[in-house]
Design an enzyme around this catalytic site. Structure first.
Site, PDB file in Angstrom:
ATOM      1  N   GLY A  23       0.842  -1.203   0.000  1.00 17.57           N
ATOM      2  CA  GLY A  23       0.000   0.000   0.000  1.00 17.57           C
ATOM      3  C   GLY A  23       0.875   1.251   0.000  1.00 17.57           C
ATOM      4  NE  ARG A  84      -2.360  -4.182  -0.792  1.00 18.90           N
ATOM      5  CZ  ARG A  84      -1.877  -3.609   0.303  1.00 18.90           C
ATOM      6  NH1 ARG A  84      -0.806  -4.092   0.879  1.00 18.90           N
ATOM      7  NH2 ARG A  84      -2.469  -2.525   0.796  1.00 18.90           N
ATOM      8  CG  ASP A 115       3.658  -6.946   6.970  1.00 22.93           C
ATOM      9  OD1 ASP A 115       3.241  -6.336   5.965  1.00 22.93           O
ATOM     10  OD2 ASP A 115       2.897  -7.481   7.798  1.00 22.93           O
ATOM     11  CB  THR A 137       3.087   0.445   7.062  1.00 22.40           C
ATOM     12  OG1 THR A 137       1.725   0.379   7.519  1.00 22.40           O
ATOM     13  CG2 THR A 137       3.992   0.143   8.229  1.00 22.40           C
ATOM     14  CG  ASP A 139      -1.726  -0.075   9.027  1.00 25.61           C
ATOM     15  OD1 ASP A 139      -2.365   0.946   8.750  1.00 25.61           O
ATOM     16  OD2 ASP A 139      -2.042  -1.208   8.609  1.00 25.61           O
ATOM     17  CG  ASP A 141       1.652  -2.930  11.039  1.00 28.82           C
ATOM     18  OD1 ASP A 141       2.488  -2.437  10.257  1.00 28.82           O
ATOM     19  OD2 ASP A 141       0.702  -3.635  10.661  1.00 28.82           O
ATOM     20  NE  ARG A 183      -4.502  -5.926   6.483  1.00 26.31           N
ATOM     21  CZ  ARG A 183      -5.493  -6.519   5.802  1.00 26.31           C
ATOM     22  NH1 ARG A 183      -5.858  -7.737   6.106  1.00 26.31           N
ATOM     23  NH2 ARG A 183      -6.083  -5.894   4.806  1.00 26.31           N
TER      24      ARG A 183
HETATM   25  O1  F6P Z   1      -1.130   0.112   4.346  1.00 27.96           O
HETATM   26  C1  F6P Z   1      -1.739  -0.773   5.233  1.00 27.96           C
HETATM   27  C2  F6P Z   1      -3.191  -0.656   5.083  1.00 27.96           C
HETATM   28  O2  F6P Z   1      -3.456   0.677   5.254  1.00 27.96           O
HETATM   29  C3  F6P Z   1      -4.066  -1.485   6.010  1.00 27.96           C
HETATM   30  O3  F6P Z   1      -4.401  -0.844   7.215  1.00 27.96           O
HETATM   31  C4  F6P Z   1      -5.286  -1.710   5.165  1.00 27.96           C
HETATM   32  O4  F6P Z   1      -5.994  -2.836   5.581  1.00 27.96           O
HETATM   33  C5  F6P Z   1      -4.701  -1.877   3.829  1.00 27.96           C
HETATM   34  O5  F6P Z   1      -3.572  -1.047   3.779  1.00 27.96           O
HETATM   35  C6  F6P Z   1      -5.660  -1.573   2.701  1.00 27.96           C
HETATM   36  O6  F6P Z   1      -4.972  -1.530   1.508  1.00 27.96           O
HETATM   37  P1  F6P Z   1      -5.568  -1.710   0.061  1.00 27.96           P
HETATM   38  O7  F6P Z   1      -6.990  -1.290   0.077  1.00 27.96           O
HETATM   39  O8  F6P Z   1      -4.714  -0.841  -0.786  1.00 27.96           O
HETATM   40  O9  F6P Z   1      -5.395  -3.146  -0.294  1.00 27.96           O
END
Ligand code: F6P
Length: 353
Positions: A23, A84, A115, A137, A139, A141, A183
């Site tokens: 992301g 991804r 990660d 990230t 997040d 995390d 997440r």
């Molecule tokens: O970057 C991490 C994150 O923000 C998570 O919190 C979320 O679940 C995910 O990305 C969503 O990403 P996408 O909609 O781009 O798959």
């Protein structure tokens, strides 16, 4: 570890590849810019890989020059694009990736990601690829670093959203539920919740009981407060749930479920139990967009500089990291474990519920 080749046989570095995976988040472009400018200082060329690992598998690359990175410091997203794609799912993809590294003369790689991207980077390093990771990230995390870039910008965006919800909640005497990203870890919810004065914060680390949440909101109402703000991380779940609460049911290439849906579940439960008018806002990808804060620009820049310095020093299989005020490195393998919310911080937030 000094390189991945036997001592005394290190190849000199001429060309650095850089890619962004997973992301996106504010600050990616600041890292790319810093990589290009620091590489110039050492006399290296830089090749930008488009769309994360996908670009290396497909041979989709472009030379990056000083000119090409002009003006990108303040821009959100990534000029390289991202994906991804998980090359490790397919042996043929790994072989094409390795062949493309040789074809484009990429001697060392800067992999900027979370990660998933860094797990792939770690595996490739074990196969002999000279790679340095940069943690990103929103997040926050990833363990191994005190903080990831992108987090500060996301917290600023969420705090602004809470401030805005406050004024309308107060005017209409409503309960506002705000679903935010996070997440496995509720760093955004907890930090922005504290900054915005949230009245309840639900995070993945602490499964909740909706009756207990409603009791707290009822007690607040009994104290004369006619509105409440509830911040819910997308990975939060009720105690009785066996997994994430999601509405889409989709998964990505790494097997991660597409999150989103817990906010509406919480909002409906509160409305029916308290009989209070409730509205739900899902902030979604707004949190990942936009210009990075000054703090994220500086952190991302320092990470990019350090990554190239590590390559210059011949240190691979590492991730750059913030430790206190210093930028250091940690082994990629250690970096990839999850960092959940500091429970002292979360408990402190509860004082204000
Ligand atoms: O970057 C991490 C994150 O923000 C998570 O919190 C979320 O679940 C995910 O990305 C969503 O990403 P996408 O909609 O781009 O798959």
């Amino acid at each position: 570890m000094k390189g991945s080749e036997p001592a005394g046989q290190e190849r000199p570095c001429h060309t650095i590849g850089v890619l962004t995976g997973g992301g996106d988040c504010p600050g990616l472009n600041a890292v790319i810019r810093a990589v290009v400018k620091t590489a110039r200082k050492f006399g290296y060329q830089v090749i930008g890989v488009r769309n994360g690992w996908k670009g290396l598998v497909e041979g989709d690359v472009e030379p990056l020059t000083d000119f090409g990175v002009a003006g990108i410091l303040v821009r959100g997203g990534t000029i390289l694009g991202t994906s991804r794609t998980n090359p490790l799912k397919d042996e043929d993809a790994v072989q094409r990736l390795l062949a493309n590294l040789a074809r484009f003369g990429i001697d060392a790689l800067v992999a900027i990601g979370g990660d998933d991207t860094l797990t792939v980077a770690g595996r490739l390093h074990e196969m002999g690829v000279r790679v340095v990771g940069v943690p990103k990230t929103i997040d926050n995390d990833l363990s191994g670093t005190d903080v990831t870039f992108g987090f500060d910008t996301a917290v600023a965006t969420v705090t602004d959203a809470i401030d805005r919800l406050h004024t309308t909640a107060e005017s209409h005497h409503r309960i506002m539920v705000l679903e935010v990203m996070g997440r496995h870890a509720g760093w955004i919810a907890t930090t922005a919740g504290i900054a915005g004065g949230a009245d309840e914060i639900l995070i993945p680390e602490v499964p909740f009981e909706i009756d207990v949440v409603c009791e707290g909101l009822r007690a607040r109402r009994n104290r004369g407060k006619t509105f409440s703000i509830v911040v819910v991380a997308e990975g939060a779940r009720p105690k009785e749930a066996s997994g994430f609460v999601t509405s889409s049911g989709k998964k990505d290439e790494f097997g991660h479920e597409q999150l989103g849906g817990i906010g509406h579940l919480v909002g409906a439960a509160i409305e029916s139990r308290l009989g209070a008018e409730t509205r739900v806002t899902v902030l979604g990808h707004v949190q990942r967009g936009g210009s990075p804060t000054a703090r994220d620009r500086v952190l991302a820049t320092r990470f990019g500089v350090k990554a190239v310095e590590e390559i210059h020093a011949g240190n691979f299989g590492t991730m750059v990291a913030l430790k206190g005020d210093k930028i250091e490195t940690v082994p990629l393998a250690r970096a990839i474990t999850q960092k959940t919310v500091d429970m002292d911080l979360y408990e402190m937030a509860r004082i204000f519920f």
